[in-house]
Design an enzyme around this catalytic site. Sequence first.
Site, mmCIF file in Angstrom:
data_model
loop_
_atom_site.group_PDB
_atom_site.id
_atom_site.type_symbol
_atom_site.label_atom_id
_atom_site.label_comp_id
_atom_site.label_asym_id
_atom_site.label_seq_id
_atom_site.Cartn_x
_atom_site.Cartn_y
_atom_site.Cartn_z
ATOM 1 N N TRP A 1 11.938 15.886 -55.973
ATOM 2 C CA TRP A 1 12.293 15.293 -57.270
ATOM 3 C C TRP A 1 12.844 13.863 -57.164
ATOM 4 O O TRP A 1 12.996 13.192 -58.168
ATOM 5 C CB TRP A 1 13.285 16.195 -58.007
ATOM 6 C CG TRP A 1 14.464 16.618 -57.179
ATOM 7 C CD1 TRP A 1 14.590 17.802 -56.503
ATOM 8 C CD2 TRP A 1 15.649 15.871 -56.903
ATOM 9 N NE1 TRP A 1 15.798 17.829 -55.834
ATOM 10 C CE2 TRP A 1 16.465 16.663 -56.068
ATOM 11 C CE3 TRP A 1 16.106 14.612 -57.289
ATOM 12 C CZ2 TRP A 1 17.712 16.227 -55.601
ATOM 13 C CZ3 TRP A 1 17.347 14.183 -56.823
ATOM 14 C CH2 TRP A 1 18.126 14.996 -55.994
ATOM 15 N N CYS B 1 27.510 27.735 -81.321
ATOM 16 C CA CYS B 1 28.297 26.749 -80.571
ATOM 17 C C CYS B 1 29.064 25.826 -81.516
ATOM 18 O O CYS B 1 30.173 25.389 -81.207
ATOM 19 C CB CYS B 1 27.393 25.961 -79.624
ATOM 20 S SG CYS B 1 26.848 26.967 -78.221
ATOM 21 N N LYS C 1 7.423 23.895 -55.078
ATOM 22 C CA LYS C 1 6.632 24.301 -53.903
ATOM 23 C C LYS C 1 6.599 23.232 -52.822
ATOM 24 O O LYS C 1 6.342 23.538 -51.661
ATOM 25 C CB LYS C 1 5.227 24.717 -54.313
ATOM 26 C CG LYS C 1 4.432 23.679 -55.082
ATOM 27 C CD LYS C 1 3.088 24.282 -55.500
ATOM 28 C CE LYS C 1 2.349 23.395 -56.483
ATOM 29 N NZ LYS C 1 3.078 23.167 -57.753
ATOM 30 N N PHE C 2 6.852 21.977 -53.207
ATOM 31 C CA PHE C 2 6.847 20.930 -52.175
ATOM 32 C C PHE C 2 8.255 20.499 -51.772
ATOM 33 O O PHE C 2 8.439 19.481 -51.118
ATOM 34 C CB PHE C 2 6.025 19.726 -52.637
ATOM 35 C CG PHE C 2 4.572 20.078 -52.859
ATOM 36 C CD1 PHE C 2 3.811 20.605 -51.820
ATOM 37 C CD2 PHE C 2 3.990 19.927 -54.109
ATOM 38 C CE1 PHE C 2 2.483 20.956 -52.019
ATOM 39 C CE2 PHE C 2 2.664 20.271 -54.313
ATOM 40 C CZ PHE C 2 1.907 20.797 -53.270
ATOM 41 N N HIS C 3 9.243 21.258 -52.220
ATOM 42 C CA HIS C 3 10.615 20.926 -51.820
ATOM 43 C C HIS C 3 10.835 21.352 -50.376
ATOM 44 O O HIS C 3 10.384 22.419 -49.961
ATOM 45 C CB HIS C 3 11.603 21.650 -52.734
ATOM 46 C CG HIS C 3 13.006 21.155 -52.608
ATOM 47 N ND1 HIS C 3 13.780 21.417 -51.493
ATOM 48 C CD2 HIS C 3 13.775 20.408 -53.442
ATOM 49 C CE1 HIS C 3 14.969 20.854 -51.662
ATOM 50 N NE2 HIS C 3 14.995 20.239 -52.826
ATOM 51 N N CYS D 1 25.171 23.206 -75.671
ATOM 52 C CA CYS D 1 24.242 23.799 -76.632
ATOM 53 C C CYS D 1 24.789 23.472 -78.014
ATOM 54 O O CYS D 1 25.998 23.486 -78.223
ATOM 55 C CB CYS D 1 24.178 25.308 -76.401
ATOM 56 S SG CYS D 1 23.237 26.203 -77.650
ATOM 57 N N GLU E 1 23.978 24.026 -50.720
ATOM 58 C CA GLU E 1 22.574 23.629 -50.640
ATOM 59 C C GLU E 1 22.470 22.232 -50.079
ATOM 60 O O GLU E 1 23.333 21.382 -50.317
ATOM 61 C CB GLU E 1 21.929 23.591 -52.032
ATOM 62 C CG GLU E 1 21.729 24.901 -52.706
ATOM 63 C CD GLU E 1 21.053 24.711 -54.072
ATOM 64 O OE1 GLU E 1 20.353 23.697 -54.268
ATOM 65 O OE2 GLU E 1 21.245 25.574 -54.937
ATOM 66 N N CYS F 1 23.753 24.959 -81.001
ATOM 67 C CA CYS F 1 23.323 25.976 -81.977
ATOM 68 C C CYS F 1 24.470 26.298 -82.936
ATOM 69 O O CYS F 1 25.614 25.913 -82.700
ATOM 70 C CB CYS F 1 22.855 27.231 -81.238
ATOM 71 S SG CYS F 1 24.213 28.262 -80.665
ATOM 72 N N GLU G 1 24.564 25.998 -60.460
ATOM 73 C CA GLU G 1 24.723 24.625 -60.942
ATOM 74 C C GLU G 1 24.972 24.518 -62.444
ATOM 75 O O GLU G 1 24.162 23.960 -63.181
ATOM 76 C CB GLU G 1 23.508 23.783 -60.553
ATOM 77 C CG GLU G 1 23.469 23.481 -59.079
ATOM 78 C CD GLU G 1 22.449 22.419 -58.700
ATOM 79 O OE1 GLU G 1 21.537 22.145 -59.493
ATOM 80 O OE2 GLU G 1 22.580 21.865 -57.599
HETATM 81 C C1 GLA Z 1 19.330 22.443 -57.119
HETATM 82 C C2 GLA Z 1 19.154 23.925 -57.402
HETATM 83 C C3 GLA Z 1 18.157 24.584 -56.504
HETATM 84 C C4 GLA Z 1 16.959 23.697 -56.297
HETATM 85 C C5 GLA Z 1 17.418 22.379 -55.725
HETATM 86 C C6 GLA Z 1 16.269 21.438 -55.407
HETATM 87 O O1 GLA Z 1 20.343 22.145 -56.288
HETATM 88 O O2 GLA Z 1 20.372 24.626 -57.350
HETATM 89 O O3 GLA Z 1 17.779 25.797 -57.100
HETATM 90 O O4 GLA Z 1 16.324 23.489 -57.514
HETATM 91 O O5 GLA Z 1 18.216 21.743 -56.674
HETATM 92 O O6 GLA Z 1 16.721 20.246 -54.841
HETATM 93 ZN ZN ZN Z 2 24.703 27.783 -78.488
#
Ligand code: GLA
Ligand code: ZN
Length: 684
Positions: free
Chosen positions: A331, A171, A372-374, A166, A323, A168, A160
């Site tokens: 989230w 950059c 952990k709760f995903h 950035c 994904e 810095c 992703e």
């Molecule tokens: C993104 C990331 C994953 C994970 C999911 C959770 O898509 O690529 O590693 O964090 O979100 O929804």
């Molecule tokens: Zn940079």
Amino acid sequence: MRRMKNFGPFSPRIHGILHGADYNPDQWLDRPDILEQDIQLMHQSGMHVMSIGIFSWAKLEPAEGQYDFLWLDMILDRLYAEGISVILATPSAALPAWMSQAYPEVLRMDENRVRHLHGGRQNHCFTSPVYREKVRTIDTLLAQRYGRHPAVIAWHVSNEFEGYGCHCPLCQEAFRSFLKARYHDDLEALNHAWWTSFWSHTYRDWSEIESPSPIGEHEMHGLTLDWHRFVSAQTLDFLREECRALRAVALHLPLTTNFHDFVQLERGLDYWKLAEELDVISWDDYPYWHADKHSDAEEAARRAFIHDMNRSFKQGKPFLLMESSPSATNWQPVAKLRRPGMHALASIQAVAHGADTVQYFQWRKSLGGSEKFHGAVVDHNCDDPVHVADTRVFREVTALGRDLDRLLDIVGTSVAPEVAIIYDWENAWILADTQGPRQEGLDYFDTCVRHYKAFWDRGVAVGVINADQDLSRYKLVIAPMLYMVRPGFGAKIEAYVQAGGHFVTTYWSGIADETDLCFTTGRPGPLRRVLGIWSEEIDVLYDSDIHHVGGYEARLFCDLIHTESAETVLTYDDDFYAGRPALTCNRYGAGEAWYIAFRSYDTFLSDFYDARIRAYGIEQALDVDLPEGVTATIRADEEHCFCFLQNFTDRKQSLRLKAPMQDLLTGKQVQTLEMDPYSYHILS
Ligand code: GLA
Ligand code: ZN
């Protein structure tokens, strides 16, 4: 019906739609029993592919120059022996702590010029030569060791890439070099393009230029635009370096990176640029189902729009759903459980729009860490063998897998839309930055989706493209709020309409050029002749204001135009501009160009596009009136044709086909369809 040639599978080693997940065995190396359980459960759920190594750098290179590949050897060999394919990731999206400590330059600096500490992910500088070298080295080692491993079918480069950038010193220098190249070493040209004479911001030397910052320059929109361009270009350059390292050793493996699900769309990267480097597109789809502020059908249309964009990146080539969550996320503000059926429906939606895989984040929930709760295919209860697979999610995933396995021939088929909607990134950036008559509520993305939904409701296929793409294959091209018109686009639209094309655009289009300098030949600038109108000024309304146009509501934007060669179709009913044109049509050559001068949230767009679909003979997937919240899409090649009916409501829906069709999942002939809430049928 228009059909495309089959694109073939993205890897010669796959047959059928792949079903799988992100798999993190590196979190469980001290639990061989769990690794064993994974294999059993993968078989039980019918999974064919696992994405591995996405965040494994600290396990692969625990200390600088000390590598440990044994665990990965073991996992890949085992998966191969079990008939499960692997999409192998490069670990560049999260760096190990030793690296941050030894080489602080690898850490990102934010727009306030604060160097970030080690932590999180996507936290590196994408210019740092040290970071690039470390990435090149680990990528090369992975390619050498696994490029020919029989389990590995593709590369998953990084994770992703997103558009924060950035700031810095490295950059800043790279940004200046980018600008020198863009303006051919001509600082005066940059000064003109950015209109720096305003507020005495003229640059006398390249070294005076700094990236945009809330504590410095941030309202000079030529600068902010070029910064967005730079961030995309620099990210592409970083991606290219990874691709080069992998291809140098393992040229035969297709390469992808998982695109974000556009939650930060307006700040994000121009994925059209990144797409060119990739062999196959993949993206991460995290819909917000069962929300309190929008319906599931609205969300489905938004998701369909993004699927169509991902398919359009490579002119219809199927993409990977890299994904998605098989249940909730951790989230979203409120992550309700997916109602029964919704998981399979959302996955089938991706396939219906061109995905050749259905993959999840994640296979198994971690016991700790931020996610952990995903949602996951397998929950925390690994030490409860009786119930570990006895969950609603596991059963739904398994059942979906059985449906996917029936879709062998769909691989490589695609969609051949007659309608295109332009969602242009550069336009998105400038709309978000520019300071015009309304500071909020521009909602470029949502506006494009609102136009799109009129087609989704009717089962009409749409391509989602940017302003640089070829238009000749479309009967209808729609460009909502195309504020920025880059050189050549006006002439392209004129030629397209002249030759019989149909073009629709709206208020707040044709305002400025590619550096955000306003057009001087009268709005809508290069679109004026083809539209046959002149926009004198634009009124904006408060959220609570409602004006009217021929029985429809006009909201937020009311462009006050004059017709030149266009014909007035609807006029404003209210205020000092009552009677003035609000919807116009200009016949131009063999085609026509429409201007919608106002925004509306009611049925206007639906009625307007319904009439266009009929007038231009645009094809629908099924020749029936679809119930509200139900859509239909087709994927086909020269031999096969799959029609997906999808019910995105929590109600039963029924419809009657004009003629009987075969239900691919039951093998039966059907004519009257009773659809359960959140369900689908696949017909052929
Ligand atoms: C993104 C990331 C994953 C994970 C999911 C959770 O898509 O690529 O590693 O964090 O979100 O929804
Ligand atoms: Zn940079």
